[in-house]
Design a protein around this motif. Structure first.
Motif, mmCIF file in Angstrom:
data_model
loop_
_atom_site.group_PDB
_atom_site.id
_atom_site.type_symbol
_atom_site.label_atom_id
_atom_site.label_comp_id
_atom_site.label_asym_id
_atom_site.label_seq_id
_atom_site.Cartn_x
_atom_site.Cartn_y
_atom_site.Cartn_z
ATOM 1 N N HIS A 263 0.851 -1.198 0.000
ATOM 2 C CA HIS A 263 0.000 0.000 0.000
ATOM 3 C C HIS A 263 0.885 1.246 0.000
ATOM 4 N N VAL A 264 0.496 2.232 -0.807
ATOM 5 C CA VAL A 264 1.114 3.557 -0.760
ATOM 6 C C VAL A 264 0.012 4.576 -0.496
ATOM 7 N N PHE A 265 0.253 5.441 0.478
ATOM 8 C CA PHE A 265 -0.653 6.556 0.761
ATOM 9 C C PHE A 265 -0.002 7.850 0.288
ATOM 10 N N CYS A 266 -0.825 8.763 -0.191
ATOM 11 C CA CYS A 266 -0.328 10.086 -0.586
ATOM 12 C C CYS A 266 -1.469 11.077 -0.402
ATOM 13 N N SER A 267 -1.289 12.037 0.496
ATOM 14 C CA SER A 267 -2.393 12.953 0.797
ATOM 15 C C SER A 267 -1.924 14.400 0.864
ATOM 16 N N LEU A 268 -2.646 15.246 0.147
ATOM 17 C CA LEU A 268 -2.418 16.698 0.118
ATOM 18 C C LEU A 268 -0.968 17.058 -0.169
ATOM 19 N N MET A 269 -0.359 16.341 -1.096
ATOM 20 C CA MET A 269 1.011 16.640 -1.481
ATOM 21 C C MET A 269 1.138 16.963 -2.965
ATOM 22 N N PHE A 270 0.357 16.279 -3.810
ATOM 23 C CA PHE A 270 0.556 16.418 -5.250
ATOM 24 C C PHE A 270 0.261 17.822 -5.768
ATOM 25 N N HIS A 271 -0.590 18.583 -5.096
ATOM 26 C CA HIS A 271 -0.886 19.932 -5.595
ATOM 27 C C HIS A 271 0.299 20.882 -5.438
ATOM 28 N N HIS A 272 1.358 20.425 -4.774
ATOM 29 C CA HIS A 272 2.587 21.219 -4.680
ATOM 30 C C HIS A 272 3.533 20.961 -5.853
ATOM 31 N N LEU A 273 3.249 19.931 -6.657
ATOM 32 C CA LEU A 273 4.157 19.519 -7.733
ATOM 33 C C LEU A 273 3.737 20.108 -9.076
ATOM 34 N N THR A 274 4.718 20.330 -9.953
ATOM 35 C CA THR A 274 4.405 20.686 -11.333
ATOM 36 C C THR A 274 3.717 19.505 -12.004
ATOM 37 N N ASP A 275 3.086 19.741 -13.141
ATOM 38 C CA ASP A 275 2.397 18.649 -13.836
ATOM 39 C C ASP A 275 3.378 17.542 -14.225
ATOM 40 N N ASP A 276 4.567 17.921 -14.705
ATOM 41 C CA ASP A 276 5.568 16.910 -15.065
ATOM 42 C C ASP A 276 5.984 16.095 -13.846
ATOM 43 N N ASP A 277 6.148 16.772 -12.710
ATOM 44 C CA ASP A 277 6.538 16.059 -11.494
ATOM 45 C C ASP A 277 5.396 15.195 -10.960
ATOM 46 N N LYS A 278 4.160 15.621 -11.176
ATOM 47 C CA LYS A 278 3.019 14.768 -10.804
ATOM 48 C C LYS A 278 3.106 13.436 -11.548
ATOM 49 N N VAL A 279 3.353 13.500 -12.849
ATOM 50 C CA VAL A 279 3.450 12.281 -13.649
ATOM 51 C C VAL A 279 4.645 11.449 -13.208
ATOM 52 N N VAL B 140 -6.391 28.363 -1.839
ATOM 53 C CA VAL B 140 -5.292 27.411 -2.004
ATOM 54 C C VAL B 140 -4.396 27.839 -3.158
ATOM 55 N N GLN B 141 -5.001 28.251 -4.259
ATOM 56 C CA GLN B 141 -4.209 28.632 -5.422
ATOM 57 C C GLN B 141 -3.358 29.869 -5.164
ATOM 58 N N LEU B 142 -3.901 30.814 -4.427
ATOM 59 C CA LEU B 142 -3.129 32.020 -4.102
ATOM 60 C C LEU B 142 -1.958 31.706 -3.176
ATOM 61 N N LEU B 143 -2.148 30.737 -2.288
ATOM 62 C CA LEU B 143 -1.081 30.377 -1.353
ATOM 63 C C LEU B 143 -0.040 29.463 -1.984
ATOM 64 N N ASP B 144 -0.492 28.495 -2.802
ATOM 65 C CA ASP B 144 0.418 27.471 -3.324
ATOM 66 C C ASP B 144 0.816 27.675 -4.781
ATOM 67 N N GLY B 145 0.170 28.610 -5.454
ATOM 68 C CA GLY B 145 0.544 28.909 -6.842
ATOM 69 C C GLY B 145 -0.392 28.270 -7.844
ATOM 70 N N PHE B 146 -0.722 29.007 -8.900
ATOM 71 C CA PHE B 146 -1.649 28.520 -9.914
ATOM 72 C C PHE B 146 -1.017 27.453 -10.802
ATOM 73 N N ALA B 147 0.291 27.551 -11.031
ATOM 74 C CA ALA B 147 0.956 26.624 -11.953
ATOM 75 C C ALA B 147 0.840 25.177 -11.483
ATOM 76 N N THR B 148 0.910 24.958 -10.179
ATOM 77 C CA THR B 148 0.858 23.589 -9.657
ATOM 78 C C THR B 148 -0.560 23.145 -9.297
ATOM 79 N N THR B 149 -1.448 24.089 -9.021
ATOM 80 C CA THR B 149 -2.793 23.723 -8.550
ATOM 81 C C THR B 149 -3.855 23.704 -9.647
ATOM 82 N N ASN B 150 -3.547 24.237 -10.843
ATOM 83 C CA ASN B 150 -4.553 24.225 -11.913
ATOM 84 C C ASN B 150 -4.977 22.816 -12.283
#
Length: 200
Positions: free
Chosen positions: A99-115, A151-161
């Protein structure tokens, strides 16, 4: 700088205990399952995994978070192996975890890093292993969309869109996961979507 306030901010903004309990409930554990929390932060989710026969691991890129996680987990007398590492280059062998858990972390990553992060999670999961994923998701109402702007204003639009679409779920499917949305939690600043993704 905000690390000491991290737990309070997450609890206040996301109904943390509610969505993390739901995430844990979707996992079916057997004795001695290997479990990894990617982006484990201060160890809250790991501290909630009280199943006594789990082999628990946590990885995070922030050494200050890992220090707080160690202190928190020691209070619960939980044996957890913590490591410093990035979601895009996980320091584990292929087919290591049930099992792998991942919570409230991916919205900090760029789209390429998400993939790239999903590729790494797929790599370290055993065949038949499951990813239990939670993050901000597509708003279901205009009011929810306006709240998510915080959230977008705090964490940035590029990673949260990407949260405004099915980008992550589609990327999971493209890698070979089977993906099921298992729930939503209506939080203070948006909606948290829970996904269960299985490696075939």
């Amino acid at each position: 700088m905000l690390t000491p306030c991290y737990d309070w901010i997450v609890q206040w903004s996301s109904k943390e205990k509610v969505f993390k309990n739901k995430l844990i409930e979707q996992a079916v554990f057997t004795n001695e399952d290997t479990v990894l929390d990617v982006g484990c932060g201060t160890g809250t989710l790991l501290s909630m995994l009280k199943h006594e026969h789990l082999d628990l691991h946590g990885v995070d890129i922030d050494p200050n978070c890992l220090l707080l996680a160690k202190q928190k987990l020691n209070k619960f007398s939980l044996s957890v192996k913590l490591q410093k590492g990035s979601a895009t280059f996980l320091p584990y062998e292929q087919d290591s975890f049930d099992h792998v858990f991942c919570s409230l972390m991916f919205h900090h990553l760029t789209d390429d890093d998400k993939v790239d992060g999903l590729k790494e999670i797929y790599r370290v999961l055993k065949p038949g292993g499951e990813l239990h994923f939670a993050d901000w998701g597509r708003p279901s109402s205009r009011w929810s969309r306006w709240r998510f702007l915080i959230v977008q204003l705090l964490d940035g639009f590029a990673t949260t869109n990407a949260c405004l679409s099915d980008f992550v779920a589609k990327s999971m499917r493209d890698l070979g996961f089977t993906v099921l949305e298992t729930g939503r939690v209506n939080a203070l600043v948006g909606e948290i979507v829970l996904l269960n993704a299985k490696k075939l």
